[in-house]
Each structure stands twice: as C-alpha cells, then as structure tokens.
Design a protein around this motif. Structure first.
Motif, PDB file in Angstrom:
ATOM      1  N   THR A 133      19.498  17.948   7.400  1.00  0.00           N
ATOM      2  CA  THR A 133      18.624  18.823   6.619  1.00  0.00           C
ATOM      3  C   THR A 133      19.023  18.847   5.154  1.00  0.00           C
ATOM      4  N   VAL A 134      20.318  18.702   4.869  1.00  0.00           N
ATOM      5  CA  VAL A 134      20.781  18.656   3.482  1.00  0.00           C
ATOM      6  C   VAL A 134      20.237  17.409   2.801  1.00  0.00           C
ATOM      7  N   THR A 135      20.310  16.279   3.504  1.00  0.00           N
ATOM      8  CA  THR A 135      19.766  15.041   2.955  1.00  0.00           C
ATOM      9  C   THR A 135      18.270  15.162   2.740  1.00  0.00           C
ATOM     10  N   ARG A 136      17.569  15.811   3.681  1.00  0.00           N
ATOM     11  CA  ARG A 136      16.136  15.994   3.532  1.00  0.00           C
ATOM     12  C   ARG A 136      15.827  16.754   2.246  1.00  0.00           C
ATOM     13  N   ARG A 137      16.590  17.819   1.968  1.00  0.00           N
ATOM     14  CA  ARG A 137      16.376  18.591   0.744  1.00  0.00           C
ATOM     15  C   ARG A 137      16.578  17.722  -0.494  1.00  0.00           C
ATOM     16  N   LEU A 138      17.603  16.883  -0.463  1.00  0.00           N
ATOM     17  CA  LEU A 138      17.865  16.001  -1.596  1.00  0.00           C
ATOM     18  C   LEU A 138      16.724  15.006  -1.784  1.00  0.00           C
ATOM     19  N   ILE A 139      16.241  14.427  -0.660  1.00  0.00           N
ATOM     20  CA  ILE A 139      15.170  13.443  -0.744  1.00  0.00           C
ATOM     21  C   ILE A 139      13.881  14.092  -1.242  1.00  0.00           C
ATOM     22  N   GLU A 140      13.592  15.294  -0.738  1.00  0.00           N
ATOM     23  CA  GLU A 140      12.388  15.989  -1.186  1.00  0.00           C
ATOM     24  C   GLU A 140      12.448  16.284  -2.681  1.00  0.00           C
ATOM     25  N   ALA A 141      13.666  16.516  -3.190  1.00  0.00           N
ATOM     26  CA  ALA A 141      13.827  16.848  -4.604  1.00  0.00           C
ATOM     27  C   ALA A 141      13.780  15.623  -5.503  1.00  0.00           C
ATOM     28  N   TYR A 142      14.300  14.476  -5.016  1.00  0.00           N
ATOM     29  CA  TYR A 142      14.504  13.353  -5.928  1.00  0.00           C
ATOM     30  C   TYR A 142      13.796  12.063  -5.547  1.00  0.00           C
ATOM     31  N   HIS A 143      13.217  11.969  -4.337  1.00  0.00           N
ATOM     32  CA  HIS A 143      12.491  10.763  -3.975  1.00  0.00           C
ATOM     33  C   HIS A 143      10.997  11.005  -4.166  1.00  0.00           C
ATOM     34  N   PRO A 144      10.264  10.085  -4.812  1.00  0.00           N
ATOM     35  CA  PRO A 144       8.861  10.341  -5.149  1.00  0.00           C
ATOM     36  C   PRO A 144       7.932  10.436  -3.949  1.00  0.00           C
ATOM     37  N   GLY A 145       8.276   9.838  -2.835  1.00  0.00           N
ATOM     38  CA  GLY A 145       7.397   9.890  -1.667  1.00  0.00           C
ATOM     39  C   GLY A 145       7.743   8.792  -0.691  1.00  0.00           C
ATOM     40  N   PRO A 146       7.147   8.831   0.517  1.00  0.00           N
ATOM     41  CA  PRO A 146       7.468   7.828   1.538  1.00  0.00           C
ATOM     42  C   PRO A 146       7.201   6.407   1.053  1.00  0.00           C
ATOM     43  N   THR A 147       8.097   5.520   1.394  1.00  0.00           N
ATOM     44  CA  THR A 147       7.983   4.106   1.069  1.00  0.00           C
ATOM     45  C   THR A 147       7.986   3.315   2.371  1.00  0.00           C
ATOM     46  N   PRO A 148       7.091   2.333   2.543  1.00  0.00           N
ATOM     47  CA  PRO A 148       7.119   1.539   3.773  1.00  0.00           C
ATOM     48  C   PRO A 148       8.498   0.917   3.986  1.00  0.00           C
ATOM     49  N   PRO A 149       9.017   0.948   5.224  1.00  0.00           N
ATOM     50  CA  PRO A 149      10.375   0.442   5.463  1.00  0.00           C
ATOM     51  C   PRO A 149      10.567  -1.008   5.054  1.00  0.00           C
ATOM     52  N   GLU A 150       9.514  -1.823   5.182  1.00  0.00           N
ATOM     53  CA  GLU A 150       9.661  -3.240   4.828  1.00  0.00           C
ATOM     54  C   GLU A 150       9.800  -3.443   3.323  1.00  0.00           C
ATOM     55  N   VAL A 151       9.392  -2.438   2.531  1.00  0.00           N
ATOM     56  CA  VAL A 151       9.575  -2.520   1.080  1.00  0.00           C
ATOM     57  C   VAL A 151      11.037  -2.272   0.733  1.00  0.00           C
ATOM     58  N   ILE A 152      11.635  -1.264   1.366  1.00  0.00           N
ATOM     59  CA  ILE A 152      13.044  -0.954   1.121  1.00  0.00           C
ATOM     60  C   ILE A 152      13.942  -2.016   1.750  1.00  0.00           C
ATOM     61  N   ALA A 153      13.571  -2.472   2.936  1.00  0.00           N
ATOM     62  CA  ALA A 153      14.381  -3.462   3.665  1.00  0.00           C
ATOM     63  C   ALA A 153      13.460  -4.530   4.245  1.00  0.00           C
ATOM     64  N   PRO A 154      13.338  -5.686   3.589  1.00  0.00           N
ATOM     65  CA  PRO A 154      12.466  -6.751   4.104  1.00  0.00           C
ATOM     66  C   PRO A 154      12.826  -7.191   5.526  1.00  0.00           C
ATOM     67  N   GLU A 155      14.055  -6.921   5.941  1.00  0.00           N
ATOM     68  CA  GLU A 155      14.496  -7.317   7.276  1.00  0.00           C
ATOM     69  C   GLU A 155      14.007  -6.356   8.359  1.00  0.00           C
ATOM     70  N   TRP A 156      13.212  -5.356   7.982  1.00  0.00           N
ATOM     71  CA  TRP A 156      12.746  -4.357   8.940  1.00  0.00           C
ATOM     72  C   TRP A 156      12.074  -4.995  10.152  1.00  0.00           C
ATOM     73  N   HIS A 157      11.367  -6.100   9.952  1.00  0.00           N
ATOM     74  CA  HIS A 157      10.650  -6.730  11.064  1.00  0.00           C
ATOM     75  C   HIS A 157      11.587  -7.280  12.133  1.00  0.00           C
ATOM     76  N   THR A 158      12.878  -7.437  11.786  1.00  0.00           N
ATOM     77  CA  THR A 158      13.841  -7.953  12.770  1.00  0.00           C
ATOM     78  C   THR A 158      14.456  -6.837  13.607  1.00  0.00           C
ATOM     79  N   VAL A 159      14.192  -5.582  13.245  1.00  0.00           N
ATOM     80  CA  VAL A 159      14.742  -4.439  13.981  1.00  0.00           C
ATOM     81  C   VAL A 159      13.888  -4.212  15.232  1.00  0.00           C
TER      82      VAL A 159
END
Length: 242
Positions: A133-159
């Motif tokens: 929940t602490v991390t969630r508060r930080l993300i809500e404060a400083y991350h602009p919004g949801p990003t598709p996982p494959e954008v952050i990690a192109p290897e997402w398709h291998t998971v």
C-alpha cells in the motif's frame, strides 16, 4: 552474520549508524561511504549483505548508486546486496525512484535505533520492509498512469500465465506460503516461478515487482488480493522471502 555498508554524506549520522550497527548482536559493519561513488567502490570491494543508502548526497546520489551496484551484480552474477534507503520523507519521489531502481525498502531517518536494527535483519533475510500500500501511494503520487507491461518490459510476452499469477499475488503483499496456498502449488514452485519472471523482466527485488505490477495495472488499487477461483485469499502483508 550479515554485513552492512553504511552510506551517508553527513559524518555525524554515518558515525552514529556505524556505532549502532557494530553494537547490535548479529550484525557487522563492512565499511562506510560518504557519497554514492564511494558506495559503488566499497560495495564491490566488501560485498556487503545490506547497504544502508542515503538518497540525497552531493555528486552521485543514492538512486544512481543503487542502480550501478545492482547492475554490476547482475552483470557479474554476484549476489546482489539488499539496499535499504534512508530518507527524511516517506511520500517522496526519491523514495519512489529508489524502489524502481531495486531498493528493498526504506526507513525514515527518525526511526528508533531498535527498529533500524530489526529492519536491517529483515531485509538481510530477503523480506521487503514495507506494505505494498505504501508503494501504491508513491505510484499514485508520482507515476502518470498505467503503462502496458510490454512497454516497460518488452520481454513480457515470455512470462507464462502461471508466472503472471505469482507476480500478481506477490505484488499484493502475499508471502510465498500464501501464494502457494492460493495456487495449490509448493513454496519451492512459487520461488521458481517468481525468480524466472523477475529474471525475464529484469527485476532484482520484490519491491520492484510491486512497482512493476502497479505501474502496468497488473494490480490495481483497491483490487482483489486473490485470484478468481484460487481460494479465500489473504490481505496485504509486508512481503516474504524470495
């Protein structure tokens, strides 16, 4: 006995931490650094189990030092130290970026001595030091919004699907044993799935798993803490060993 590298640009704070840790049972100070550049050198020279890392320092700051230390460990195959950051404010963009860089948790500089010692033992054993929940508060404060996982990690398709299930549950704060119960698998299998997923995504700590999951909306604030059909589930916890 876990060894600790103390990093802080203020001599009095650094000396106080060294004295406290040397006097604490079951801990040993591997060295002390006054800035991030010296921290990187000493981390390589002393291979500490835990690094107490100040964030705001002249020259190379604690976030940059954290990235360099963990990147080197990944490149060489050495065991990465657990990095515990020291901060003045908990809801802080520096803290958020430190967790993204791979820190295992954070402590306020006003933390009582006995809690600081306990925190070092906690991260040395492989646990996170904060609730998701602490991390969630930080993300809500400083991350602009949801990003598709494959954008952050192109290897997402291998998971794999099962690895994604494990990531989701770990990101809600479930321990390995809780994940095992929900997915009807062994703890050893949970660790295997988690470690494989983290390796594919370039994540070095459970804290990074939490950040990744919230940034990509793999887990959403206020969402369920268990998977459909996986049992009763459990509430958020401070994290487990992995």
């Amino acid at each position: 006995m876990p060894t600790v590298l103390v990093v802080d640009d203020q001599l009095l704070i650094r000396a106080g931490l060294v004295s406290l840790l040397n006097a604490a049972p079951g801990l040993s100070v591997a060295g002390e650094a006054r800035d991030g550049e010296e921290a990187v050198r000493l981390a390589e020279a002393t291979a500490p189990d835990v690094i107490l890392m100040d964030l705001r320092m002249p020259g190379t700051d604690g976030i940059t030092a954290t990235r360099r230390i963990l990147r080197r460990a990944g490149d060489t195959g050495d065991t990465a130290p657990r990095i515990l950051v020291l901060t003045t404010f908990d809801l802080d963009e520096y803290v958020y970026n430190a967790l993204r860089a791979g820190a295992c948790g954070f402590l306020l500089k006003e933390t009582p001595p006995e809690r600081l010692v306990a925190a070092v033992h906690t991260v040395a054993s492989g646990d996170m030091l904060f609730a998701p929940t602490v991390t969630r508060r930080l993300i809500e404060a400083y991350h602009p919004g949801p990003t598709p996982p494959e954008v952050i990690a192109p290897e997402w398709h291998t998971v794999t699907g099962r690895e994604r299930d494990v990531l989701r549950l770990v990101a809600t704060g479930a321990t390995n044993s809780e994940v095992a119960r929900q997915l009807f698998i062994s703890e050893a299998t949970v660790k295997t799935h988690l470690n494989r997923a983290m390796a594919k995504l370039g994540l070095s700590s459970r804290a990074q798993v939490v950040v990744f999951a919230y940034e990509t909306a793999l887990v959403t604030p206020g969402g369920p803490t268990s998977l459909p059909g996986s049992g009763s589930g459990s509430g958020p916890a401070a994290g487990g060993s992995g």
